[in-house]
Design an enzyme around this catalytic site. Structure first.
Site: not given
Lengths: 257, 213
Positions: A12, A131
């Site tokens: 990330d 997601d």
């Protein structure tokens, strides 16, 4: 002799640094992305994924440079996700050296974007990132829906049907993140992973919730995932990729050792 | 200094392959070129490709590069990669039957749906990830351990008419030809530029190959 299951460390990236938060808060610094990518390559990562967690203009420029640098010295597949909204965004990342791009909310806003992207660049480089969160109550049949904005915004879209639709439109791979598990270290949502993997013809990468090496193996054995993605267990050197692969192989999973 | 031309015909990103070639053999002059003369002047030629076969063949035919590749295939070391391998064959099932370059006699076919592994799990298409490559003797496998894993991503594979053209096989679940060799032509279905150390070794071997078997 058969196809190996893959381990994909995820970086990330925010403002040129690798970061990791729990449920998108409590961000901790985990180093320089180029350095981290080099280390994962040495340890035997099967692919590397970079996720632009802010997708601001500046962060995008930074990430392009990171990918360029990594691609000139690390010769395994690289995926870039986060804020990919246009064909130009995709072209820019592929030109920087990415092999695949992960597309998330742009697919929700405009599913046809996946068709256009696959036609232009080929399905092999189009990963649809979804997601999902469980919305059914205890006692009811399992139901998961798609969420955007880091799990905060409901869309009402049922997850299994969504995955099939994305594949029909041209997705070459599905990156499935359980927003219930992401950052919790409790393991993948195995029923969700299995339901999606059995519903689609393309490979599925399980993501969200890895806290130990058994979780990775469970994702493949019980979740039927083709690849497993994890971030924090590798960033802070709790485990090396090599240890993870050996552990999975010891549980009978075909790995590239 | 020897040179290698990576053929640019507008299909996909060639930076990865160029960077990998340069990394594999820093002493070699690596050029990304679309110009026929530049391709014909290079010592060796790499023919890469991603995407769909019809777009690929259209681009090659419109640019006149089809004839250039056919000429290279008779004269100097040529390495086809992924779609660049499939395009060498006579034709492909993809896009309702598309004619290829016909350099290697044979067909390109799709993996059938509903393939299963030995545990009864459905095999996914595309065949994506690291799979073992079982070599047959050829100079391009020099210093690469037998059954090493290379990175694949494809839904179609080559079936050459003459099995002596098969330079390696991979199982998914049945054995298919993942590498072809015919005189000075070598071609691979996997991506050596994405296959870490063994991939770089293969590229290095190609960059030192004289085209003899």
């Amino acid at each position: 002799m058969s196809l190996a299951k893959r381990i994909i460390p995820c970086l990330d990236v925010d403002n040129g640094r690798v970061v990791k938060g729990v449920k998108f808060v409590d961000i901790r610094d985990a180093g320089d992305p180029v350095e981290v990518a080099r280390r994962y390559d040495r340890e035997g990562a099967d692919e590397i994924t970079f996720l632009d967690i802010t997708a601001t203009h500046d962060n995008r420029d930074t990430l392009v440079h990171v990918v360029e640098q990594v691609a000139s010295e690390v010769f395994i597949p690289l995926t870039v996700g986060g804020g990919i909204r246009t064909l130009d965004d995709i072209r820019r990342m592929l030109n920087a050296g990415a092999d695949k791009v992960g597309i998330n909310s742009a697919a929700v806003f405009n599913p046809e974007f996946i068709r256009e992207a696959a036609q232009r660049f080929g399905s092999q480089c189009i990963v649809v990132a979804m997601d999902a969160k469980k919305v059914s109550q205890p006692g009811e049949a399992d139901r998961w829906e798609i969420f955007t904005h880091g799990g905060r915004k409901a869309t009402g879209i049922e997850a299994i049907g969504w995955a099939k639709k994305m594949v029909d439109l041209g997705a070459g791979e599905i990156l499935l993140t359980s927003m219930d598990r992401d950052g919790t270290r409790e393991g993948f949502d195995l029923p969700l992973t299995r339901a999606i993997s059995e519903a689609v013809t393309v490979p599925v990468i399980a993501s969200g919730g890895v806290g130990n090496l058994d979780h990775l193996a469970d994702g493949v054995i019980e979740g039927k995932a083709d690849a497993v993605l994890a971030a924090s267990i590798f960033h802070f050197a709790e485990y090396t990729i090599q240890q993870a692969k050996e552990h999975m192989a010891a549980r009978g999973i075909e790995m590239r050792l | 200094m020897s040179s290698v031309a990576v053929i640019d015909y507008g299909m996909g990103n060639l930076h990865s392959i160029a960077k990998a070639l340069q990394h594999a053999a820093p002493e070699v002059d690596v050029q990304i070129v679309s110009d026929a003369d530049a391709i014909l002047q290079a010592d060796r030629v790499v023919f890469p490709g991603v995407g769909a076969i019809r777009d690929c063949m259209q681009a090659l035919n419109q640019s006149g590069l089809s004839a250039v590749i056919q000429s290279v295939a008779k004269t100097k070391p040529l390495l086809g990669i992924c779609l660049g391998m499939q395009a060498l064959l006579t034709d492909s099932e993809e896009n309702d039957n598309t004619s290829g370059l016909g350099i290697v006699s044979g067909h390109v076919v799709r993996f059938s749906d509903a393939l299963m592994d030995s545990h009864g799990n459905n095999l996914k298409i595309p065949h994506m990830g690291w799979n073992q490559v079982h070599q047959r003797p050829h100079p391009l496998w020099d210093k690469i351990p037998q059954d090493s894993r290379f990175y694949f991503v494809h839904s179609y594979y080559a079936k050459p008419d003459d099995t002596s053209a098969v330079a390696a096989t991979t199982e998914y679940p049945d054995a298919f030809a993942c590498a072809l060799a015919q005189d000075n032509v070598f071609a691979v279905q996997f991506h050596p530029e994405k296959s870490q150390a063994v991939g770089l070794q293969l590229l290095n071997n190609f960059l030192h190959w004289d085209g003899q078997v």
